[in-house]
Design an enzyme around this catalytic site. Sequence first.
Site, mmCIF file in Angstrom:
data_model
loop_
_atom_site.group_PDB
_atom_site.id
_atom_site.type_symbol
_atom_site.label_atom_id
_atom_site.label_comp_id
_atom_site.label_asym_id
_atom_site.label_seq_id
_atom_site.Cartn_x
_atom_site.Cartn_y
_atom_site.Cartn_z
ATOM 1 N N PRO A 211 -96.739 24.797 -36.156
ATOM 2 C CA PRO A 211 -96.767 25.176 -37.563
ATOM 3 C C PRO A 211 -95.451 25.735 -38.083
ATOM 4 O O PRO A 211 -94.764 26.496 -37.403
ATOM 5 C CB PRO A 211 -97.866 26.243 -37.625
ATOM 6 C CG PRO A 211 -98.081 26.683 -36.229
ATOM 7 C CD PRO A 211 -97.738 25.523 -35.354
ATOM 8 N N ASN A 212 -95.147 25.321 -39.303
ATOM 9 C CA ASN A 212 -93.991 25.768 -40.101
ATOM 10 C C ASN A 212 -92.669 25.160 -39.666
ATOM 11 O O ASN A 212 -91.664 25.334 -40.355
ATOM 12 C CB ASN A 212 -93.897 27.303 -40.129
ATOM 13 C CG ASN A 212 -95.106 27.930 -40.790
ATOM 14 O OD1 ASN A 212 -95.452 27.566 -41.900
ATOM 15 N ND2 ASN A 212 -95.768 28.849 -40.099
ATOM 16 N N ARG B 196 -85.123 27.911 -44.503
ATOM 17 C CA ARG B 196 -85.200 29.376 -44.515
ATOM 18 C C ARG B 196 -84.801 29.904 -43.143
ATOM 19 O O ARG B 196 -84.871 29.196 -42.151
ATOM 20 C CB ARG B 196 -86.642 29.837 -44.822
ATOM 21 C CG ARG B 196 -87.112 29.529 -46.238
ATOM 22 C CD ARG B 196 -88.472 30.130 -46.514
ATOM 23 N NE ARG B 196 -88.442 31.586 -46.426
ATOM 24 C CZ ARG B 196 -89.142 32.305 -45.529
ATOM 25 N NH1 ARG B 196 -89.903 31.711 -44.652
ATOM 26 N NH2 ARG B 196 -89.060 33.614 -45.532
ATOM 27 N N TYR C 42 -83.327 30.395 -36.836
ATOM 28 C CA TYR C 42 -83.735 29.067 -36.374
ATOM 29 C C TYR C 42 -82.659 27.996 -36.510
ATOM 30 O O TYR C 42 -82.870 26.851 -36.088
ATOM 31 C CB TYR C 42 -85.010 28.632 -37.115
ATOM 32 C CG TYR C 42 -86.170 29.567 -36.870
ATOM 33 C CD1 TYR C 42 -86.638 29.794 -35.577
ATOM 34 C CD2 TYR C 42 -86.792 30.237 -37.919
ATOM 35 C CE1 TYR C 42 -87.689 30.663 -35.334
ATOM 36 C CE2 TYR C 42 -87.857 31.108 -37.690
ATOM 37 C CZ TYR C 42 -88.296 31.317 -36.394
ATOM 38 O OH TYR C 42 -89.330 32.171 -36.153
ATOM 39 N N ASN D 292 -92.835 22.482 -28.806
ATOM 40 C CA ASN D 292 -92.529 23.768 -29.428
ATOM 41 C C ASN D 292 -93.789 24.149 -30.209
ATOM 42 O O ASN D 292 -93.975 23.703 -31.357
ATOM 43 C CB ASN D 292 -91.322 23.675 -30.359
ATOM 44 C CG ASN D 292 -90.990 25.041 -30.955
ATOM 45 O OD1 ASN D 292 -91.764 25.989 -30.837
ATOM 46 N ND2 ASN D 292 -89.842 25.135 -31.596
ATOM 47 N N ALA E 10 -95.895 29.368 -33.664
ATOM 48 C CA ALA E 10 -96.716 30.585 -33.579
ATOM 49 C C ALA E 10 -97.919 30.420 -32.641
ATOM 50 O O ALA E 10 -98.407 31.412 -32.075
ATOM 51 C CB ALA E 10 -97.190 30.988 -34.968
ATOM 52 N N GLU F 177 -92.103 23.601 -22.335
ATOM 53 C CA GLU F 177 -92.188 24.409 -23.561
ATOM 54 C C GLU F 177 -90.768 24.711 -24.038
ATOM 55 O O GLU F 177 -89.916 25.078 -23.228
ATOM 56 C CB GLU F 177 -92.918 25.726 -23.235
ATOM 57 C CG GLU F 177 -92.944 26.747 -24.352
ATOM 58 C CD GLU F 177 -93.478 28.122 -23.874
ATOM 59 O OE1 GLU F 177 -93.637 28.312 -22.639
ATOM 60 O OE2 GLU F 177 -93.696 28.981 -24.724
ATOM 61 N N HIS G 65 -88.301 26.581 -27.312
ATOM 62 C CA HIS G 65 -88.199 27.406 -28.521
ATOM 63 C C HIS G 65 -86.760 27.418 -28.996
ATOM 64 O O HIS G 65 -85.822 27.475 -28.179
ATOM 65 C CB HIS G 65 -88.653 28.839 -28.253
ATOM 66 C CG HIS G 65 -90.079 28.922 -27.859
ATOM 67 N ND1 HIS G 65 -91.101 28.777 -28.764
ATOM 68 C CD2 HIS G 65 -90.657 29.083 -26.649
ATOM 69 C CE1 HIS G 65 -92.252 28.874 -28.133
ATOM 70 N NE2 HIS G 65 -92.018 29.045 -26.840
ATOM 71 N N ARG H 6 -87.549 39.315 -29.416
ATOM 72 C CA ARG H 6 -88.069 39.505 -30.770
ATOM 73 C C ARG H 6 -89.302 40.441 -30.775
ATOM 74 O O ARG H 6 -89.434 41.270 -29.897
ATOM 75 C CB ARG H 6 -88.361 38.128 -31.381
ATOM 76 C CG ARG H 6 -87.105 37.250 -31.439
ATOM 77 C CD ARG H 6 -87.371 35.914 -32.075
ATOM 78 N NE ARG H 6 -87.767 36.074 -33.471
ATOM 79 C CZ ARG H 6 -88.310 35.092 -34.192
ATOM 80 N NH1 ARG H 6 -88.475 33.891 -33.644
ATOM 81 N NH2 ARG H 6 -88.669 35.310 -35.438
HETATM 82 O O1 CA2 Z 1 -88.185 29.943 -31.752
HETATM 83 C C1 CA2 Z 1 -89.068 29.072 -31.875
HETATM 84 O O2 CA2 Z 1 -88.867 27.886 -31.748
HETATM 85 C C2 CA2 Z 1 -90.478 29.542 -32.277
HETATM 86 O O3 CA2 Z 1 -91.411 28.679 -31.639
HETATM 87 C C3 CA2 Z 1 -90.551 29.396 -33.785
HETATM 88 C C4 CA2 Z 1 -91.865 29.897 -34.367
HETATM 89 C C5 CA2 Z 1 -92.182 31.306 -33.861
HETATM 90 O O4 CA2 Z 1 -93.481 31.696 -34.312
HETATM 91 C C6 CA2 Z 1 -92.123 31.404 -32.342
HETATM 92 O O5 CA2 Z 1 -92.348 32.759 -31.965
HETATM 93 C C7 CA2 Z 1 -90.775 30.956 -31.835
HETATM 94 C C8 CA2 Z 1 -91.806 29.935 -35.884
HETATM 95 C C9 CA2 Z 1 -91.463 28.633 -36.528
HETATM 96 C C10 CA2 Z 1 -91.302 28.876 -37.995
HETATM 97 O O6 CA2 Z 1 -90.302 28.004 -38.476
HETATM 98 C C11 CA2 Z 1 -89.725 28.290 -39.674
HETATM 99 C C12 CA2 Z 1 -88.696 27.473 -40.046
HETATM 100 C C13 CA2 Z 1 -88.048 27.703 -41.224
HETATM 101 C C14 CA2 Z 1 -88.444 28.723 -42.047
HETATM 102 C C15 CA2 Z 1 -89.468 29.536 -41.671
HETATM 103 C C16 CA2 Z 1 -90.118 29.319 -40.469
#
Ligand code: CA2
Length: 146
Positions: free
Chosen positions: A11-12, A19, A24, A75, A78, A99, A101, A108
């Site tokens: 997700p996301n 953002r 990221y 990946n 969340a 896996e 990230h 974090r």
């Molecule tokens: O670091 C990673 O790849 C994560 O899997 C990213 C997830 C986070 O919940 C994990 O703890 C670590 C979040 C992805 C959200 O992606 C966004 C991208 C752009 C703007 C906002 C969020």
Amino acid sequence: MTKPIYILNGPNLNLLGTREPEIYGADTLADIKAACVATAKTAGFAIEFRQSNIEGELVDMIQEARAKASALIINPAAYTHTSVAIHDALKTLDIPAVEIHLSQPAKRESFRQTSYVGQAVMGTISGFGANSYQLGLQAVINLLKP
Ligand code: CA2
């Protein structure tokens, strides 16, 4: 014909590049996909690259990979920190699973300190931005190469 390497995104991650670039990176998911396809092609593999915001759809993709993939990279975003369903689906795989990230969850918030996924895969690569995808891909290519 060699089966494709599945790369699944949670997700996301469809919002990458729009953002929080300080966490990221600036690459979009389309940029990451293009780099993975190019790397895999050089090594003689195809990529099936997918993203979903829905936990059950990711479970369905993992189940699909049981028969159709040579390896799986995920990946879970969340869902890493919450999903027993994704953990259970990954445990059914007989192919290499990694896996990845973008960020380093260990550095974090406390709610990111648990990974349900890490217990169900061969290994985890995190903290290298978009390069985490390349490193994960290289890991499975090395495992699959004759
Ligand atoms: O670091 C990673 O790849 C994560 O899997 C990213 C997830 C986070 O919940 C994990 O703890 C670590 C979040 C992805 C959200 O992606 C966004 C991208 C752009 C703007 C906002 C969020």
